[in-house]
Design a protein around this motif. Structure first.
Motif, mmCIF file in Angstrom:
data_model
loop_
_atom_site.group_PDB
_atom_site.id
_atom_site.type_symbol
_atom_site.label_atom_id
_atom_site.label_comp_id
_atom_site.label_asym_id
_atom_site.label_seq_id
_atom_site.Cartn_x
_atom_site.Cartn_y
_atom_site.Cartn_z
ATOM 1 N N GLY A 147 0.789 -1.226 0.000
ATOM 2 C CA GLY A 147 0.000 0.000 0.000
ATOM 3 C C GLY A 147 0.816 1.268 0.000
ATOM 4 O O GLY A 147 0.359 2.316 0.471
ATOM 5 N N SER A 148 2.019 1.203 -0.561
ATOM 6 C CA SER A 148 2.862 2.388 -0.711
ATOM 7 C C SER A 148 2.975 2.733 -2.188
ATOM 8 O O SER A 148 3.083 1.836 -3.025
ATOM 9 C CB SER A 148 4.263 2.122 -0.141
ATOM 10 O OG SER A 148 5.144 3.194 -0.472
ATOM 11 N N PRO A 149 2.957 4.026 -2.551
ATOM 12 C CA PRO A 149 3.084 4.395 -3.959
ATOM 13 C C PRO A 149 4.469 4.162 -4.530
ATOM 14 O O PRO A 149 4.646 4.186 -5.751
ATOM 15 C CB PRO A 149 2.722 5.888 -3.976
ATOM 16 C CG PRO A 149 3.053 6.363 -2.594
ATOM 17 C CD PRO A 149 2.740 5.206 -1.697
ATOM 18 N N GLY A 150 5.461 3.930 -3.670
ATOM 19 C CA GLY A 150 6.814 3.687 -4.167
ATOM 20 C C GLY A 150 7.338 4.868 -4.963
ATOM 21 O O GLY A 150 7.323 6.014 -4.490
ATOM 22 N N ARG A 151 7.758 4.619 -6.199
ATOM 23 C CA ARG A 151 8.303 5.680 -7.050
ATOM 24 C C ARG A 151 7.232 6.584 -7.644
ATOM 25 O O ARG A 151 7.542 7.648 -8.172
ATOM 26 C CB ARG A 151 9.125 5.074 -8.192
ATOM 27 C CG ARG A 151 10.322 4.257 -7.761
ATOM 28 C CD ARG A 151 11.121 3.829 -8.974
ATOM 29 N NE ARG A 151 10.363 2.936 -9.850
ATOM 30 C CZ ARG A 151 10.697 2.682 -11.130
ATOM 31 N NH1 ARG A 151 11.741 3.288 -11.667
ATOM 32 N NH2 ARG A 151 9.974 1.836 -11.855
ATOM 33 N N ALA A 152 5.982 6.151 -7.589
ATOM 34 C CA ALA A 152 4.889 6.896 -8.223
ATOM 35 C C ALA A 152 4.588 8.187 -7.466
ATOM 36 O O ALA A 152 4.592 8.223 -6.236
ATOM 37 C CB ALA A 152 3.635 6.035 -8.292
ATOM 38 N N THR A 153 4.322 9.238 -8.202
ATOM 39 C CA THR A 153 3.942 10.520 -7.601
ATOM 40 C C THR A 153 2.497 10.880 -7.906
ATOM 41 O O THR A 153 1.961 11.846 -7.368
ATOM 42 C CB THR A 153 4.852 11.651 -8.117
ATOM 43 O OG1 THR A 153 4.775 11.703 -9.553
ATOM 44 C CG2 THR A 153 6.301 11.405 -7.716
ATOM 45 N N GLU A 154 1.849 10.094 -8.775
ATOM 46 C CA GLU A 154 0.447 10.329 -9.119
ATOM 47 C C GLU A 154 -0.413 9.258 -8.468
ATOM 48 O O GLU A 154 -0.421 8.112 -8.900
ATOM 49 C CB GLU A 154 0.262 10.303 -10.642
ATOM 50 C CG GLU A 154 -1.153 10.627 -11.095
ATOM 51 C CD GLU A 154 -1.308 10.612 -12.599
ATOM 52 O OE1 GLU A 154 -2.477 10.632 -13.067
ATOM 53 O OE2 GLU A 154 -0.290 10.557 -13.310
ATOM 54 N N TYR A 155 -1.108 9.635 -7.411
ATOM 55 C CA TYR A 155 -1.950 8.672 -6.708
ATOM 56 C C TYR A 155 -3.087 9.385 -5.987
ATOM 57 O O TYR A 155 -3.037 10.592 -5.764
ATOM 58 C CB TYR A 155 -1.142 7.820 -5.732
ATOM 59 C CG TYR A 155 -0.313 8.591 -4.733
ATOM 60 C CD1 TYR A 155 -0.835 8.951 -3.497
ATOM 61 C CD2 TYR A 155 1.007 8.934 -5.018
ATOM 62 C CE1 TYR A 155 -0.071 9.645 -2.572
ATOM 63 C CE2 TYR A 155 1.790 9.632 -4.101
ATOM 64 C CZ TYR A 155 1.242 9.983 -2.887
ATOM 65 O OH TYR A 155 1.983 10.677 -1.976
ATOM 66 N N ILE A 156 -4.115 8.615 -5.632
ATOM 67 C CA ILE A 156 -5.309 9.129 -4.967
ATOM 68 C C ILE A 156 -5.536 8.352 -3.683
ATOM 69 O O ILE A 156 -5.337 7.132 -3.641
ATOM 70 C CB ILE A 156 -6.554 8.995 -5.888
ATOM 71 C CG1 ILE A 156 -6.368 9.845 -7.144
ATOM 72 C CG2 ILE A 156 -7.826 9.409 -5.159
ATOM 73 C CD1 ILE A 156 -7.467 9.647 -8.178
ATOM 74 N N LEU A 157 -5.940 9.059 -2.638
ATOM 75 C CA LEU A 157 -6.255 8.427 -1.365
ATOM 76 C C LEU A 157 -7.761 8.240 -1.229
ATOM 77 O O LEU A 157 -8.548 8.963 -1.845
ATOM 78 C CB LEU A 157 -5.751 9.279 -0.199
ATOM 79 C CG LEU A 157 -4.267 9.651 -0.204
ATOM 80 C CD1 LEU A 157 -3.930 10.452 1.042
ATOM 81 C CD2 LEU A 157 -3.394 8.421 -0.317
ATOM 82 N N ASP A 158 -8.168 7.272 -0.412
ATOM 83 C CA ASP A 158 -9.593 7.091 -0.144
ATOM 84 C C ASP A 158 -9.981 7.835 1.136
ATOM 85 O O ASP A 158 -9.160 8.532 1.733
ATOM 86 C CB ASP A 158 -9.954 5.605 -0.086
ATOM 87 C CG ASP A 158 -9.305 4.883 1.092
ATOM 88 O OD1 ASP A 158 -8.757 5.552 1.996
ATOM 89 O OD2 ASP A 158 -9.352 3.645 1.121
#
Length: 214
Positions: A147-158
């Motif tokens: 549940g970590s975005p890791g290298r990604a910077t584009e993500y959405i939280l619930d």
């Protein structure tokens, strides 16, 4: 886009049995901004501290959707993380027989097939693709799995201040990851149902249990 190859099959998708467990379902809202969300920041601090853990469940890979050559692969999986750079993935059939075993250490990846043949490389995702035809972003999956975005910077939280979706481009291809539910019995709460898509490919993971070592 990688050229089409013959896909390695484990079992038909119709064999898939998903084990029920306690979950918290995702909300339809976008949640709050991660940069100002204290609960998300606190949760991620707990997640990044995880070093030694295990999870097992069901794995589904679907390739070639809409092309007339759709292929489906099903397996039971066991994931064991020793350190952030060292982990092991085991895929088995319903009888528990090994179909594939992947061992990853810094600068060395070893993949053992069901007939006992061993292959080595320094790029895990390429080794899996060459031997099975399955395109799996395995390096990024190590972070996404918890549940970590890791290298990604584009993500959405619930609305529960957990990851709802991640969008990330790898080698020019955009992958979209959706978190469908979390296990409320783990601390921190960890995913137990996720779906990853890219083009005509779909990867589904259903985690039946987590074991966290303190």
């Amino acid at each position: 886009m990688r050229p089409a190859r013959n896909f390695w099959r484990l079992m038909p998708l119709s064999c898939l049995l998903l084990t029920a467990c306690v979950t918290t379902s995702q909300d339809t809202t976008k949640g709050t901004s991660s940069s100002t969300d204290a609960q998300w920041t606190a949760h991620q601090s707990q997640v990044v501290e995880l070093r030694d853990y295990q999870t097992r469940g069901s794995f589904v890979y679907i390739g070639g959707q809409g092309t007339g050559t759709e292929t489906k692969t099903y397996a039971k999986f066991f994931w064991q993380q020793y350190t952030p750079e060292k982990y092991r993935l085991l895929l088995t059939n319903p009888l528990g027989t090994r179909e594939l075993e992947l061992s990853v250490e810094p600068d060395l990846t070893k993949l053992t097939t069901k007939d006992g043949q061993t292959h080595m490389s320094d790029v895990p995702s390429e080794l899996i693709y060459q031997l099975t035809g399955m395109d799996i972003p395995i390096d990024d999956l190590t972070a996404w799995l918890v549940g970590s975005p890791g290298r990604a910077t584009e993500y959405i939280l619930d609305s529960n201040h957990l990851l709802k979706s991640v969008t990330f481009k790898i080698n020019g291809e955009t992958w979209k990851l959706d978190y469908l539910s979390y296990d409320t019995k783990t601390s921190p709460m960890l995913p137990n149902h996720m779906e990853l898509k890219q083009g005509d490919k779909v990867i589904k993971l259903k985690m039946d249990s987590w074991t966290l070592k303190k």
